[in-house]
Write an enzyme that holds these catalytic residues in place. Structure first.
Site, PDB file in Angstrom:
ATOM      1  N   HIS A 109      53.926   5.185  30.371  1.00  0.00           N
ATOM      2  CA  HIS A 109      53.842   6.535  30.955  1.00  0.00           C
ATOM      3  C   HIS A 109      53.243   6.387  32.361  1.00  0.00           C
ATOM      4  O   HIS A 109      52.107   6.775  32.614  1.00  0.00           O
ATOM      5  CB  HIS A 109      52.954   7.417  30.064  1.00  0.00           C
ATOM      6  CG  HIS A 109      53.001   8.878  30.389  1.00  0.00           C
ATOM      7  ND1 HIS A 109      53.628   9.395  31.509  1.00  0.00           N
ATOM      8  CD2 HIS A 109      52.466   9.950  29.747  1.00  0.00           C
ATOM      9  CE1 HIS A 109      53.479  10.714  31.524  1.00  0.00           C
ATOM     10  NE2 HIS A 109      52.786  11.076  30.466  1.00  0.00           N
TER      11      HIS A 109
ATOM     12  N   ARG B 235      61.433  12.314  29.718  1.00  0.00           N
ATOM     13  CA  ARG B 235      60.603  11.893  28.582  1.00  0.00           C
ATOM     14  C   ARG B 235      61.520  11.795  27.368  1.00  0.00           C
ATOM     15  O   ARG B 235      62.340  12.690  27.120  1.00  0.00           O
ATOM     16  CB  ARG B 235      59.487  12.889  28.310  1.00  0.00           C
ATOM     17  CG  ARG B 235      58.757  12.578  27.007  1.00  0.00           C
ATOM     18  CD  ARG B 235      57.540  13.402  26.821  1.00  0.00           C
ATOM     19  NE  ARG B 235      56.521  13.046  27.804  1.00  0.00           N
ATOM     20  CZ  ARG B 235      55.316  13.604  27.858  1.00  0.00           C
ATOM     21  NH1 ARG B 235      54.983  14.548  27.003  1.00  0.00           N
ATOM     22  NH2 ARG B 235      54.447  13.234  28.767  1.00  0.00           N
TER      23      ARG B 235
ATOM     24  N   ARG C 266      51.465  19.372  30.219  1.00  0.00           N
ATOM     25  CA  ARG C 266      50.967  18.978  31.539  1.00  0.00           C
ATOM     26  C   ARG C 266      51.992  18.237  32.368  1.00  0.00           C
ATOM     27  O   ARG C 266      52.195  18.534  33.540  1.00  0.00           O
ATOM     28  CB  ARG C 266      49.741  18.059  31.405  1.00  0.00           C
ATOM     29  CG  ARG C 266      48.422  18.717  31.502  1.00  0.00           C
ATOM     30  CD  ARG C 266      47.409  17.900  30.737  1.00  0.00           C
ATOM     31  NE  ARG C 266      47.886  17.740  29.368  1.00  0.00           N
ATOM     32  CZ  ARG C 266      47.752  18.676  28.443  1.00  0.00           C
ATOM     33  NH1 ARG C 266      47.129  19.780  28.711  1.00  0.00           N
ATOM     34  NH2 ARG C 266      48.239  18.493  27.233  1.00  0.00           N
ATOM     35  N   THR C 267      52.625  17.243  31.771  1.00  0.00           N
ATOM     36  CA  THR C 267      53.496  16.398  32.581  1.00  0.00           C
ATOM     37  C   THR C 267      54.654  17.214  33.145  1.00  0.00           C
ATOM     38  O   THR C 267      54.916  17.194  34.348  1.00  0.00           O
ATOM     39  CB  THR C 267      54.029  15.220  31.740  1.00  0.00           C
ATOM     40  OG1 THR C 267      52.916  14.523  31.189  1.00  0.00           O
ATOM     41  CG2 THR C 267      54.847  14.274  32.585  1.00  0.00           C
TER      42      THR C 267
ATOM     43  N   LYS D 141      73.843  17.082  20.113  1.00  0.00           N
ATOM     44  CA  LYS D 141      75.227  16.836  19.680  1.00  0.00           C
ATOM     45  C   LYS D 141      75.530  15.340  19.634  1.00  0.00           C
ATOM     46  O   LYS D 141      76.660  14.949  19.390  1.00  0.00           O
ATOM     47  CB  LYS D 141      76.207  17.497  20.658  1.00  0.00           C
ATOM     48  CG  LYS D 141      76.026  18.992  20.808  1.00  0.00           C
ATOM     49  CD  LYS D 141      77.004  19.509  21.866  1.00  0.00           C
ATOM     50  CE  LYS D 141      76.630  20.890  22.352  1.00  0.00           C
ATOM     51  NZ  LYS D 141      77.316  21.228  23.601  1.00  0.00           N
TER      52      LYS D 141
END
Lengths: 305, 139
Positions: A129, A101, A51-52, A80
């Site tokens: 959030h 995120r 969703r986000t 890496k």
């Protein structure tokens, strides 16, 4: 330049303006069809998201902008060993705004400190959030016509639930809100969340869902998150702790609103979806529009914003 | 009575709680400096009964924030030409850098080397600091 890292980064007035703006966009989406023409949004998702990420990308595209980015740390140079600071310095050269995120708490702040473009925290581990909080506030406002004087229950994983931490913190800014916390002992809300504001402490109570659901105007359900546990056995033991069923809803007010940031696993029985009080899909729909308003605000030159 | 020379140029840390002198010596990394340093333990004190003191010759660049966090009752005397030129009364600093190390394994500072561990004073009365990144409390 503004960032959105914590739900208190915007004042009550600014949040109110964003909600109004999102409602205007819903009413007339064509008015913003070119609002971000020529602008690029970078979506940096070091952790999975449906969703986000999609709502941010859809928001940007709906305003005439473009999107670049990655979904999954294994697809970026983080695999890496590249640091957040180096990643964001590079992204600042390619995009006008970014959404990030990351599984580690505070990663968004590290990004913001090293960025020359606005950073939106789309979840930093179990911490915060804030763009989900804007979605939640918009939904609560549309249902209750206010963000104060509410009794809000939080149920489930209150320890690692970043959406809970952010919404709780945001709602303490509004007067006369009361909070009821329902969770197993192991998943109680961390002190740093509810001790952030002394006003909040006085109006928090704890309880079992059946006993306290009747007092609530809002019930915010959350998933017990497997990815936050270091120990699988603890996850298995706690995952079914608190499930909302039709029987439990029988004890609730007729105008209760049940919210959930989604994804749901089994903490809300599917039969509850048919109840008029289930508002979580409406909540998910609002996510796109409030994020359009948010991107528009952060991309505005400082003097206008 | 044990006699220790006065210093003419440097810093004297006074009113250190008895027994804390060595830990402050290590915290300030005084074992790494070339200057003459004296730790004096269990000195008679009117205010404290017993106290520790540290004398450091020819250095003024101490991390006063770190000292304030460890013990805000310490007095810092700046000595020039054999005279006390200045006295610093310490207080709890509003921010600490690399004095407290964040112990939260989920914090970004645990994953990325080179990030400074920054803590912000949250509760002065109870001496509680929070990690700037993850908000975990010290202690």
């Amino acid at each position: 330049m503004r960032h959105l890292l914590d739900p208190t980064d915007f004042s009550i007035n600014e949040t109110g303006e964003l909600i109004r703006r999102a409602e205007e966009i819903i009413a007339n989406p064509s008015a913003v069809a070119d609002a971000c023409r020529g602008k690029i949004l970078a979506t940096l998702f070091f952790e999975p998201s449906t969703r986000t990420r999609l709502s941010f990308e859809s928001a940007m595209i709906s305003m005439g902008g473009h999107v670049i980015g990655f979904a999954g740390a294994e697809l970026s140079s983080a695999a890496k060993g590249e640091s957040v600071a180096d990643t964001i310095r590079m992204v600042s050269c390619y995009a006008d705004i970014c959404v990030m995120r990351h599984p580690k708490e505070g990663a968004a702040l590290v990004a913001a400190k090293n960025s020359s473009i606005p950073v939106i925290n789309a979840g930093d581990g179990g911490h915060q959030h804030p763009s989900q909080t804007l979605t939640d506030l918009m939904t609560i406002h549309s249902l209750k016509k206010r963000l104060n004087g509410l009794t809000v229950g939080f149920c489930g994983d209150l320890k690692f639930g970043r959406t809970v931490h952010s919404l709780f913190r945001a709602l303490t800014l509004y007067p006369d809100n009361r909070f009821i916390l329902v969770s197993p002992r192991e998943l109680q809300m961390p002190e740093y969340v509810y001790r952030a504001d002394s006003r909040a402490i006085a109006c928090v109570e704890f309880g079992n869902l059946e006993d306290v659901i009747g007092k609530m105007d809002i019930l915010y359900m959350t998933r017990v998150q497997r990815e936050r546990f270091f120990n699988e056995a603890d996850y298995v033991r706690l995952k079914d702790s608190y499930i909302l069923t039709k029987e439990k809803l029988d004890h609730a007010k007729p105008d209760l609103a049940v919210l959930h940031p989604l994804p749901r696993v089994n903490e809300i029985a599917v039969e509850v979806d048919k109840d008029d009080r289930a508002k979580y899909f409406e909540q998910a729909r609002n996510g796109k529009f409030i994020r359009m308003a948010l991107i528009e605000k952060l991309l505005k030159p400082e003097t206008e914003a | 009575m044990l006699s220790i020379d006065s210093i003419t140029h440097g810093v004297v840390l006074d009113h250190i709680a008895a027994g804390r002198g060595m830990s402050i010596f290590h915290l300030l990394k005084l074992d790494e400096v070339d200057s003459t340093v004296a730790i004096i333990k269990n000195v008679k004190s009117g205010r404290l009964g017993r106290k520790d003191m540290i004398k450091i010759e020819d250095r003024f660049d101490l991390d006063l924030d770190a000292l304030g966090y460890i013990d805000a009752n310490i007095t810092v005397n700046i000595i020039e030409d054999g005279q006390i030129k200045k006295k610093h009364n310490l207080s709890l600093p509003s921010r600490l850098t690399n004095v407290i190390i964040c112990k939260n394994p989920r914090c970004i500072t645990s994953a990325e080397q080179g990030l400074e561990h920054e803590f912000v004073l949250f509760d002065k009365e109870n001496k509680i600091y929070r990690c700037l990144y993850c908000e975990q409390e010290n202690g």
